[in-house]
Design a protein around this motif. Structure first.
Motif, PDB file in Angstrom:
ATOM      1  N   LEU A  51       0.630  -9.228  -2.846  1.00 42.60           N
ATOM      2  CA  LEU A  51       0.633 -10.036  -1.628  1.00 42.60           C
ATOM      3  C   LEU A  51       1.276 -11.390  -1.878  1.00 42.60           C
ATOM      4  CD1 LEU A  51      -0.190 -10.620   1.298  1.00 42.60           C
ATOM      5  CD2 LEU A  51      -2.433 -11.352   0.422  1.00 42.60           C
ATOM      6  N   LEU A  55       4.620 -12.808  -0.008  1.00 46.07           N
ATOM      7  CA  LEU A  55       4.608 -14.039   0.788  1.00 46.07           C
ATOM      8  C   LEU A  55       5.632 -15.044   0.266  1.00 46.07           C
ATOM      9  CD1 LEU A  55       0.750 -14.459   1.308  1.00 46.07           C
ATOM     10  CD2 LEU A  55       2.435 -13.559   2.935  1.00 46.07           C
ATOM     11  N   LEU A  85      -4.941 -14.190   3.655  1.00 45.75           N
ATOM     12  CA  LEU A  85      -4.214 -13.634   4.796  1.00 45.75           C
ATOM     13  C   LEU A  85      -4.738 -14.199   6.113  1.00 45.75           C
ATOM     14  CD1 LEU A  85      -3.676  -9.812   4.118  1.00 45.75           C
ATOM     15  CD2 LEU A  85      -1.915 -11.491   4.659  1.00 45.75           C
ATOM     16  N   THR A 312      -1.373  -4.943   6.648  1.00 46.95           N
ATOM     17  CA  THR A 312      -0.296  -5.651   5.957  1.00 46.95           C
ATOM     18  C   THR A 312       0.353  -4.678   4.979  1.00 46.95           C
ATOM     19  OG1 THR A 312      -1.369  -7.828   6.104  1.00 46.95           O
ATOM     20  CG2 THR A 312       0.271  -7.526   4.358  1.00 46.95           C
ATOM     21  N   ILE A 322       3.113  -8.119   8.455  1.00 50.73           N
ATOM     22  CA  ILE A 322       2.024  -8.933   7.922  1.00 50.73           C
ATOM     23  C   ILE A 322       0.960  -9.087   9.002  1.00 50.73           C
ATOM     24  CG2 ILE A 322       1.391 -11.137   6.848  1.00 50.73           C
ATOM     25  CD1 ILE A 322       3.499  -9.671   5.250  1.00 50.73           C
ATOM     26  N   ARG A 323      -0.239  -8.575   8.738  1.00 51.18           N
ATOM     27  CA  ARG A 323      -1.345  -8.621   9.702  1.00 51.18           C
ATOM     28  C   ARG A 323      -0.918  -8.002  11.036  1.00 51.18           C
ATOM     29  NH1 ARG A 323      -5.278 -13.349  10.283  1.00 51.18           N
ATOM     30  NH2 ARG A 323      -6.805 -11.699   9.913  1.00 51.18           N
TER      31      ARG A 323
END
Length: 451
Positions: A51, A55, A85, A312, A322-323
């Motif tokens: 993650l 990002l 997140l 995600t 993402i989300r």
């Protein structure tokens, strides 16, 4: 035990096929077959590091997230847990529509455009890169092997997507023949088609079936009604996906075909989210997917509580998810599966329900035969199809702008081609389409008896 031909396909020809397409699916699958045995704690560590790297990458290379992170003052280098997140807003279909180009990485090459209706009937255009494709293929491949079957074993696919059906050119046909995969179109379910399907399955002797649970259970019911025995063909497993699997469908498919049923959950947009193992656990593809369950206000819910599934995808650097709000409802489980894998579990998946519809001449068709007509119209935002009778079908449409008479005519003519030329089709333009009392959204509802 896999035969020599299956070993040739899964061990050489399919890897060659993937190499030529510049997919890393073989190595990804091999890695996944090791990481699935990690402890839950070690899997969370793996997810956290992936993650953080994702990002950092999108902050540098994806304009939408570069701007968003700057506005939020979010520092991706400091992300140290999956809970970080929650500092980020959700991604939904409206955001993807508005920021389609800005969501592409400036390093992305060879992006493939996809169009999907999602579980709510809301059309969506998005892009997928080779990294994401490789990981989704690998995840499905690993789950297939859990059941003692592999690429190259004879397979019957009962499917209805024009993406697959339209790709049956000579090259694709030869590839499917080589890999021993036979595609049966799920749109039309007339008695003649069902007889042909059963005859094909009996002659082909597949080791596995793959398709919509509604379609496979419908074929199974017809076999039972016709007195055609299907449980003696050596089928080892029936994989189902794309719809909610109901208990009666599982029993019907299992009893008729004499094999266990393995449920899968995912989509073109959200990815290969979870798959059932022989011990009954619905394992999340945690190496690629982080699943959150949130309430109606977007607040994360604990294990055991029902809420919206938010995903995600950790292998989506080229076009990040993402989300992402799936619109589906589910429950996370905190137990460990008896199979020993450390992959987290979904206890229950609620939501998607695709009905059959009946043409005026009595032909039973999968609801997707009508859904794809509307799904591929970019001006249609949300829709619902209500078959009131054999002679009358209503189509509720929420459009970005009012539909042009030519567009309404296109919908009417396309529906009549499938349902019958004398069927009245009423296209109703509405401002919104409410969910059912249960909270679920059904985008095809047939009131015709016997469906």
């Amino acid at each position: 035990m896999a035969g020599i031909y299956t070993h040739l396909i899964s061990g050489f020809l399919f890897p060659l096929h993937e190499h030529l397409k510049r997919h890393a699916s073989v190595n990804v699958r091999k890695s996944m077959e090791q990481t699935q045995w990690f402890s839950p704690e070690k899997i969370v560590q793996l997810q956290t590091e992936k993650l953080r790297q994702l990002l950092i990458h999108i902050n540098t290379h994806v304009p939408y997230y570069r701007t968003l992170f700057a506005e939020l003052g979010f520092q991706p280098e400091e992300a140290g847990s999956l809970a970080d997140l929650q500092y980020l807003p959700f991604l939904d279909k409206s955001i993807i529509r508005t920021h389609l180009e800005e969501l592409k990485s400036d390093q992305a090459r060879g992006l493939v455009r996809f169009n999907t209706g999602g579980s709510s009937g809301e059309p969506l255009v998005f892009f997928i890169g080779k990294e994401r494709v490789s990981h989704d293929i690998a995840a499905k491949w690993r789950a297939t092997r859990w059941w003692g079957v592999d690429i190259g074993d004879p397979e019957i696919v009962v499917w209805g997507s024009p993406i697959e059906l339209g790709a049956q050119d000579t090259l694709r046909s030869w590839r499917d023949h080589l890999f021993r995969s036979r595609l049966l179109p799920a749109f039309e379910m007339s008695d003649q088609k069902l007889d042909d399907f059963l005859d094909t399955i009996r002659r082909f002797h597949p080791k596995m079936l793959f398709g919509y649970p509604s379609a496979l259970s419908h074929i199974a019911k017809y076999a039972d009604k016709s007195g055609i025995k299907m449980s003696n063909l050596g089928i080892q497993v029936a994989f189902v996906t794309s719809e909610r699997l109901y208990d009666d469908q599982r029993r019907q498919i299992s009893d008729t075909f004499g094999c266990p049923v393995a449920n899968g959950y995912g989509g073109r947009d959200a990815g290969f989210i979870a798959h059932e193992c022989p011990a009954g656990g619905m394992h999340i593809t945690a190496e690629d997917i982080i699943v959150e369950i949130v309430d109606s206000n977007g607040h994360p819910l604990p294990y055991g509580e029902s809420g919206e599934i938010v995903v995600t995808h950790l292998a989506s650097r080229d076009f990040p998810f993402i989300r992402y709000r799936t619109g589906d409802i589910g429950i996370l489980d905190d137990r460990t599966c008896d199979c020993g894998r450390g992959l987290p579990l979904l206890r229950e998946i609620q939501g998607r329900s695709t009905d059959f519809v009946v043409a005026q001449n009595g032909t039973v068709m999968h609801g997707l035969a009508l859904i794809y007509i509307l799904r591929d119209m970019p001006e249609v935002k949300v829709f619902k199809i209500i078959q009131e009778s054999l002679d009358f079908t209503r189509v509720q449409v929420v459009a970005e702008t009012g539909l042009h008479p030519s567009q309404i005519s296109r919908i009417t003519e396309s529906f009549q081609t499938r349902l019958g030329r004398d069927v009245k089709i009423k296209v109703e333009q509405v401002s919104e389409i409410p969910a059912e009392k249960s909270g679920k959204f059904r985008y095809v509802v047939s009131k015709v008896a016997g469906v």
